[in-house]
Design an enzyme around this catalytic site. Structure first.
Site, mmCIF file in Angstrom:
data_model
loop_
_atom_site.group_PDB
_atom_site.id
_atom_site.type_symbol
_atom_site.label_atom_id
_atom_site.label_comp_id
_atom_site.label_asym_id
_atom_site.label_seq_id
_atom_site.Cartn_x
_atom_site.Cartn_y
_atom_site.Cartn_z
ATOM 1 N N CYS A 1 0.846 -1.194 0.000
ATOM 2 C CA CYS A 1 0.000 0.000 0.000
ATOM 3 C C CYS A 1 0.876 1.236 0.000
ATOM 4 C CB CYS A 1 -0.932 -0.001 1.221
ATOM 5 S SG CYS A 1 -0.042 0.123 2.792
ATOM 6 N N CYS B 1 3.288 1.531 2.751
ATOM 7 C CA CYS B 1 4.509 0.747 2.529
ATOM 8 C C CYS B 1 5.532 1.556 1.734
ATOM 9 C CB CYS B 1 4.197 -0.536 1.756
ATOM 10 S SG CYS B 1 3.222 -1.755 2.655
ATOM 11 N N ASP C 1 8.754 27.062 -33.242
ATOM 12 C CA ASP C 1 9.715 27.407 -34.289
ATOM 13 C C ASP C 1 9.128 26.954 -35.624
ATOM 14 O OD1 ASP C 1 12.219 28.132 -35.424
ATOM 15 O OD2 ASP C 1 12.799 26.030 -35.423
ATOM 16 N N ASP D 1 13.382 22.714 -32.079
ATOM 17 C CA ASP D 1 14.254 21.581 -32.380
ATOM 18 C C ASP D 1 15.727 21.947 -32.415
ATOM 19 O OD1 ASP D 1 14.222 23.105 -34.732
ATOM 20 O OD2 ASP D 1 14.641 21.324 -35.953
ATOM 21 N N ASP E 1 16.527 27.536 -29.891
ATOM 22 C CA ASP E 1 15.239 27.477 -29.183
ATOM 23 C C ASP E 1 15.396 27.210 -27.688
ATOM 24 O OD1 ASP E 1 13.743 27.754 -31.605
ATOM 25 O OD2 ASP E 1 14.120 25.636 -32.025
#
Length: 638
Positions: A3, A6, A428, A526, A530
């Site tokens: 649980c 635990c 971009d 990418d 950026d």
């Protein structure tokens, strides 16, 4: 771990050890992500610390782990079946369906059977609870142990002294050995079903791991007299950087490498590789000498040889698997609140059980002692920290796993939760919305455009932008390109907000402006130019075909060129978080409703209704299972 209490115990213990900087424990994945100093504490020492509080830390390899889990699963099945055998026999005796020489003999036989059930089927509850008690912690094992021990001891007392103690006073008395065995049987059944359901939540990781082959064909020299190369099949673990490997059509490429030779029936100097499992691209990629190939991809046509460049954990596939595992093991902000609640849940329930016992005795006197004890036992059994603990991680594991299958790599749970709030995206152009293309495309002014301006849109960009609009998200496109090209591609994509001739600082500034307007902003890019904006955005999104720098900064990486996966990622985020709140709602409602009913509160209103210990065990098991099954619905949502 059974649980959330635990997992909280294990996490707290790990974080208290000298040399551990930070530890995060995942209940569903049964994993711990530990940042530690190996010069101060070793993995073996961590294992011993965890063992001291009643758990185990497995530090073996993946194959050993699978063997351990398979063995534990078989043991749990056997214990569950045996527990039900004991439970049925004891139930038959307690109901009088089997006569065994009178009431005393039936009770004595029930005592023996339930004692055997506790010893053979439930010993792990008592061992774990005892170790936790020594370290002043508690968990679901504590509640199961307390409830069954109290019921067993009280029933054992009644077996030998019930008539003289209660019967002499005119008080009706019973034994509750059937409750003891049923509690153990139901709890074990619940855990067995939970384990099967949890395994299903982790299926995406197993699918990713299954993409890596176990063997490879390494090219070695035959005897000098024969004078030619010969590929030899060897285990993948024996491959080193620089080894020459041969891969044939239909076989999985075992490492990241560089093509040294390729051929196929379509061309003598190239082979065709299916990279869809990594990039999402449906069309096989042409691979010639000098091209890079990735582990897990499959030559669909031809045969090739390649020089190993990244092996083992260094391959792109291994890093994707590691990223998904880490994300599934991370915690959403809401989970930290639940963890705090779980830390006090068991002591609170134990206190409620004591109050239930006391109130029954105050109201009904000593004559109500049997009822008081069984009401307290019902409270201990029906309480379920498991459901609360499973609510968040199960939904996250399924959601992040489904995202990985759709080529969406999420770095952590916070990113997945934050993505649903996005209402503005800054993107971009080149490499993100468009693909650079050296062929002149057929549109007005084509002759006046530079080579940079001649590309095409990525697949499904207009459809993706339209879907984002429906989701209530506005899209801003920025580019360093000139006005004519940016305006053209914005029109083609269906983007209303765009700006040309921008520098990296301009992208960062736009993100700041949108945030100052109260918007939750995602930046998608990418390239290195950026990264400033990516770092500032509320959610940073990189393109898998972009630079490593952008992917390192980004919280979400989109593999492949199909832009429809962007609105898919946002939709999946919304559905996952919605599932988390559904799970938490039902987990809390379950406990709020069931605890008073188990305590017997309906008797105060003259209604003779109460949850008995046996039904409490069934409800507790069902509540945990229902949360896991509800999360699994994410796998089938389109």
């Amino acid at each position: 771990m059974a649980c959330s209490a635990c997992s909280a115990n294990v996490e707290n213990k790990l974080n208290s050890i000298n040399g551990v900087n930070e530890a995060s424990v995942n209940l569903v994945g049964r994993t711990a992500l530990i940042d530690f100093d190996p010069t101060v504490v070793s993995l073996e020492q961590l294992k011993q610390h965890i063992s001291d509080i009643g758990y185990d830390l497995v530090i073996d390899d993946e194959q050993s782990l699978q063997e351990i889990e398979a063995r534990q699963s078989r043991l749990l099945k056997r214990k569950t079946l045996l527990a039900w055998a004991f439970a049925v026999m004891v139930m038959c005796l307690s109901m009088g369906w089997i006569t065994a020489g009178g009431r005393d003999a039936a009770n004595q036989l029930s005592l023996i059977l339930s004692g055997a059930c506790m010893l053979l089927c439930g010993s792990q509850f008592y061992t774990a609870a005892f170790k936790q008690m020594l370290h002043r912690t508690a968990s679901m094992d504590t509640l199961v142990s307390l409830s069954t021990l109290i019921a067993f001891i009280f029933s054992a007392f009644n077996t030998f002294a019930g008539e003289s103690t209660w019967g002499a006073r005119g008080i009706e008395w019973h034994t509750y050995f059937d409750a003891v065995t049923m509690i153990i049987a139901f709890v074990l059944t619940g855990r067995l079903l939970e384990e099967k359901a949890k395994d299903s939540t982790a299926s995406s990781i197993r699918q990713l791991m299954g993409m890596a082959p176990k063997t490879a064909r390494v090219v070695t020299k035959k005897q000098p007299a024969e004078g030619e190369d010969s590929p030899q099949l060897v285990p993948i673990s024996t491959i080193d950087k620089g080894d020459l490997i041969e891969v044939r059509a239909g076989e999985k490429i075992p490492v990241d490498g560089e093509v040294t030779w390729a051929t196929s029936f379509m061309t003598q100097d190239a082979a065709y590789v299916d990279e869809s499992m990594i990039t999402g691209e449906p069309t096989p990629a042409v691979k010639r000498v000098g091209d890079r190939v990735m582990a897990g991809t499959i030559p669909s046509q031809g045969r090739m040889r390649l020089r190993a460049r990244q092996v083992g954990e260094e391959t792109a596939l291994a890093q994707i698997i590691a990223m998904v595992q880490q994300a599934q093991g991370s915690k959403a902000p809401v989970q930290r609140i639940v963890d705090k609640a779980a830390g006090v849940f068991v002591p609170v329930v134990a206190t409620i059980a004591l109050l239930t016992l006391a109130l029954w005795l105050i109201i009904g006197g000593i004559e109500s002692l049997p009822q008081a004890i069984m009401s307290a036992v019902s409270v201990l059994v029906v309480a379920c920290p498991c459901a609360m603990g499973l609510a968040t991680p199960t939904a996250l594991m399924v959601g992040i796993g489904k995202a990985a299958q759709k080529k969406i790599l999420v770095k952590d749970a916070t990113a997945l939760e934050q993505l649903r709030k996005v209402n503005a995206i800054v993107t971009d152009k080149t490499g993100t919305i468009t693909i650079p293309n050296q062929e002149v495309v057929d549109f007005t002014k084509a002759d006046n455009l530079s080579l940079e301006e001649r590309e095409t849109l990525k697949p499904n960009v207009p459809e993706a932008i339209a879907t984002l609009r429906k989701q209530g998200i506005e899209v801003h496109m920025l580019s360093g390109d000139k006005e004519e090209a940016v305006a053209h591609w914005a029109h083609e994509a269906g983007i209303d907000h765009y700006k040309s001739g921008v520098m990296p600082a301009d992208k960062e500034e736009l993100v700041k402006q949108l945030q100052s307007q109260g918007k939750v902003v995602a930046m998608m890019g990418d390239g290195i130019n950026d990264t400033q904006a990516l770092a500032l955005a509320d959610v940073s999104i990189a393109i898998g075909s972009g630079t490593d720098v952008a992917m390192d900064v980004a919280q979400v990486t989109l593999m492949g060129n199909d832009m429809n996966i962007l609105p898919d990622a946002i939709d999946l985020s919304r559905k996952t978080v919605s599932m988390i709140w559904q799970n938490l709602f039902w987990a809390f409602i379950y406990n709020i409703v069931c605890l008073p009913l188990a305590a017997g509160v309906m008797h105060l209103f003259g209604i003779d209704f109460q949850i008995t210990p046996m039904w409490a065990a069934a409800l507790m098991a069902f509540s945990s299972l229902s949360v896991v099954l509800n999360s699994l619905r994410l796998k089938f949502i389109k």
